[in-house]
Design an enzyme around this catalytic site. Structure first.
Site, PDB file in Angstrom:
ATOM      1  N   CYS A   8      12.593 -50.574  34.318  1.00 16.84           N
ATOM      2  CA  CYS A   8      12.649 -49.106  34.400  1.00 16.84           C
ATOM      3  C   CYS A   8      11.441 -48.633  35.197  1.00 16.84           C
ATOM      4  O   CYS A   8      10.898 -49.403  36.002  1.00 16.84           O
ATOM      5  CB  CYS A   8      12.742 -48.473  33.016  1.00 16.84           C
ATOM      6  SG  CYS A   8      11.340 -48.785  31.924  1.00 16.84           S
ATOM      7  N   ASN A  11       8.051 -48.882  32.045  1.00 14.64           N
ATOM      8  CA  ASN A  11       8.065 -50.061  31.170  1.00 14.64           C
ATOM      9  C   ASN A  11       7.482 -49.775  29.786  1.00 14.64           C
ATOM     10  O   ASN A  11       6.875 -50.647  29.155  1.00 14.64           O
ATOM     11  CB  ASN A  11       7.338 -51.259  31.828  1.00 14.64           C
ATOM     12  CG  ASN A  11       7.560 -52.602  31.138  1.00 14.64           C
ATOM     13  OD1 ASN A  11       6.678 -53.456  31.131  1.00 14.64           O
ATOM     14  ND2 ASN A  11       8.723 -52.820  30.560  1.00 14.64           N
ATOM     15  N   CYS A  13       9.485 -47.070  27.766  1.00  9.72           N
ATOM     16  CA  CYS A  13      10.593 -46.443  27.011  1.00  9.72           C
ATOM     17  C   CYS A  13      11.873 -47.276  27.079  1.00  9.72           C
ATOM     18  O   CYS A  13      12.253 -47.920  26.109  1.00  9.72           O
ATOM     19  CB  CYS A  13      10.866 -45.031  27.532  1.00  9.72           C
ATOM     20  SG  CYS A  13       9.468 -43.902  27.370  1.00  9.72           S
ATOM     21  N   ARG A  14      12.551 -47.245  28.237  1.00  8.62           N
ATOM     22  CA  ARG A  14      13.879 -47.845  28.305  1.00  8.62           C
ATOM     23  C   ARG A  14      13.875 -49.367  28.369  1.00  8.62           C
ATOM     24  O   ARG A  14      14.591 -50.026  27.595  1.00  8.62           O
ATOM     25  CB  ARG A  14      14.638 -47.296  29.534  1.00  8.62           C
ATOM     26  CG  ARG A  14      14.994 -45.840  29.428  1.00  8.62           C
ATOM     27  CD  ARG A  14      15.405 -45.251  30.758  1.00  8.62           C
ATOM     28  NE  ARG A  14      14.271 -45.189  31.679  1.00  8.62           N
ATOM     29  CZ  ARG A  14      14.331 -44.778  32.935  1.00  8.62           C
ATOM     30  NH1 ARG A  14      15.505 -44.408  33.434  1.00  8.62           N
ATOM     31  NH2 ARG A  14      13.254 -44.732  33.678  1.00  8.62           N
ATOM     32  N   SER A  15      13.120 -49.957  29.319  1.00 10.25           N
ATOM     33  CA  SER A  15      13.257 -51.413  29.510  1.00 10.25           C
ATOM     34  C   SER A  15      12.716 -52.246  28.346  1.00 10.25           C
ATOM     35  O   SER A  15      13.331 -53.267  28.015  1.00 10.25           O
ATOM     36  CB  SER A  15      12.685 -51.862  30.862  1.00 10.25           C
ATOM     37  OG  SER A  15      11.314 -51.611  30.978  1.00 10.25           O
ATOM     38  N   ASP A 122      16.208 -41.176  31.832  1.00  8.87           N
ATOM     39  CA  ASP A 122      14.798 -41.330  31.470  1.00  8.87           C
ATOM     40  C   ASP A 122      14.497 -40.413  30.277  1.00  8.87           C
ATOM     41  O   ASP A 122      14.604 -39.189  30.381  1.00  8.87           O
ATOM     42  CB  ASP A 122      13.955 -40.925  32.688  1.00  8.87           C
ATOM     43  CG  ASP A 122      12.472 -41.126  32.455  1.00  8.87           C
ATOM     44  OD1 ASP A 122      12.068 -41.312  31.286  1.00  8.87           O
ATOM     45  OD2 ASP A 122      11.724 -41.074  33.436  1.00  8.87           O
TER      46      ASP A 122
HETATM   47  P1  4NP Z   1      10.524 -45.494  31.175  1.00  9.75           P
HETATM   48  O1  4NP Z   1      10.048 -43.994  30.906  1.00  9.75           O
HETATM   49  O2  4NP Z   1      10.662 -45.623  32.661  1.00  9.75           O
HETATM   50  O3  4NP Z   1      11.831 -45.569  30.467  1.00  9.75           O
HETATM   51  O4  4NP Z   1       9.449 -46.390  30.574  1.00  9.75           O
HETATM   52  C1  4NP Z   1       8.932 -43.418  31.526  1.00  9.75           C
HETATM   53  C2  4NP Z   1       7.675 -43.639  31.006  1.00  9.75           C
HETATM   54  C3  4NP Z   1       6.581 -43.030  31.594  1.00  9.75           C
HETATM   55  C4  4NP Z   1       6.745 -42.229  32.693  1.00  9.75           C
HETATM   56  C5  4NP Z   1       8.009 -42.021  33.218  1.00  9.75           C
HETATM   57  C6  4NP Z   1       9.113 -42.621  32.631  1.00  9.75           C
HETATM   58  N1  4NP Z   1       5.630 -41.589  33.289  1.00  9.75           N
HETATM   59  O5  4NP Z   1       5.834 -40.805  34.246  1.00  9.75           O
HETATM   60  O6  4NP Z   1       4.496 -41.803  32.849  1.00  9.75           O
END
Ligand code: 4NP
Length: 155
Positions: A8, A11, A13-15, A122
């Site tokens: 993602c 790294n 939340c989703r992955s 996201d």
């Molecule tokens: P992820 O979510 O891609 O599912 O881990 C996010 C976590 C942090 C951020 C964006 C998306 N960020 O902009 O910090």
């Protein structure tokens, strides 16, 4: 050994949640000696960080062990992993950019969603429900992905 990487942006939340759900299903299917998984982010904001506590909470709710330290996607991942599953189109494009060409095991996570294609949204800026929605998408998509690789590799 088959190696699967979930990717993602951050790294956190989703992955890492996808990795945890996948590992749990692999273990339930008694395939943990044959398949391993990891996760990574295309961004570098959360290197070394634990998963977001909202991902941890949704995993705990479904009694799924979750443990990961954030790391950034690297071009060597293209050599080390048989399957790379991108959570959304932007991740998918960034992976191709980093690898320089199309990896033959690169897919969007929701290519395996029986209920519809598109992005795993996201959830970072969402409330808790966004994480529940992500969990449900991952749960059904990963069931289907696991079915696919079992068939593909006679597992
Ligand atoms: P992820 O979510 O891609 O599912 O881990 C996010 C976590 C942090 C951020 C964006 C998306 N960020 O902009 O910090």
């Amino acid at each position: 050994m088959l190696n699967v990487l979930f990717v993602c942006l951050g790294n956190i939340c989703r992955s890492p949640l996808a990795e945890a759900v996948f590992n749990h299903k692999v273990k339930q299917a008694d395939l943990d000696g044959k398949i391993t998984a990891d996760s990574a982010g295309t961004g570098d904001y959360h290197i070394g960080c634990d998963p977001d506590e909202r991902s941890i909470n949704v995993a705990l709710k479904y009694e799924i062990p979750i443990s990961h330290k954030g790391r950034q996607f690297h071009y060597m991942d293209g050599k080390n992993f048989d399957y790379i599953l991108a959570m959304d189109e932007a991740n998918y494009r960034n992976i191709i950019h980093e690898l320089g060409d199309k990896h033959q095991g690169l897919y969007l996570m929701r290519d395996f969603d029986p209920e519809g294609k598109g992005d795993v949204p996201d959830p970072y800026w969402s409330d808790g429900d966004g994480f529940e929605q992500v969990y449900r998408i991952l749960d059904r998509s990963i069931d289907n992905f696991l079915k696919f690789i079992k068939k593909e590799h006679n597992l």
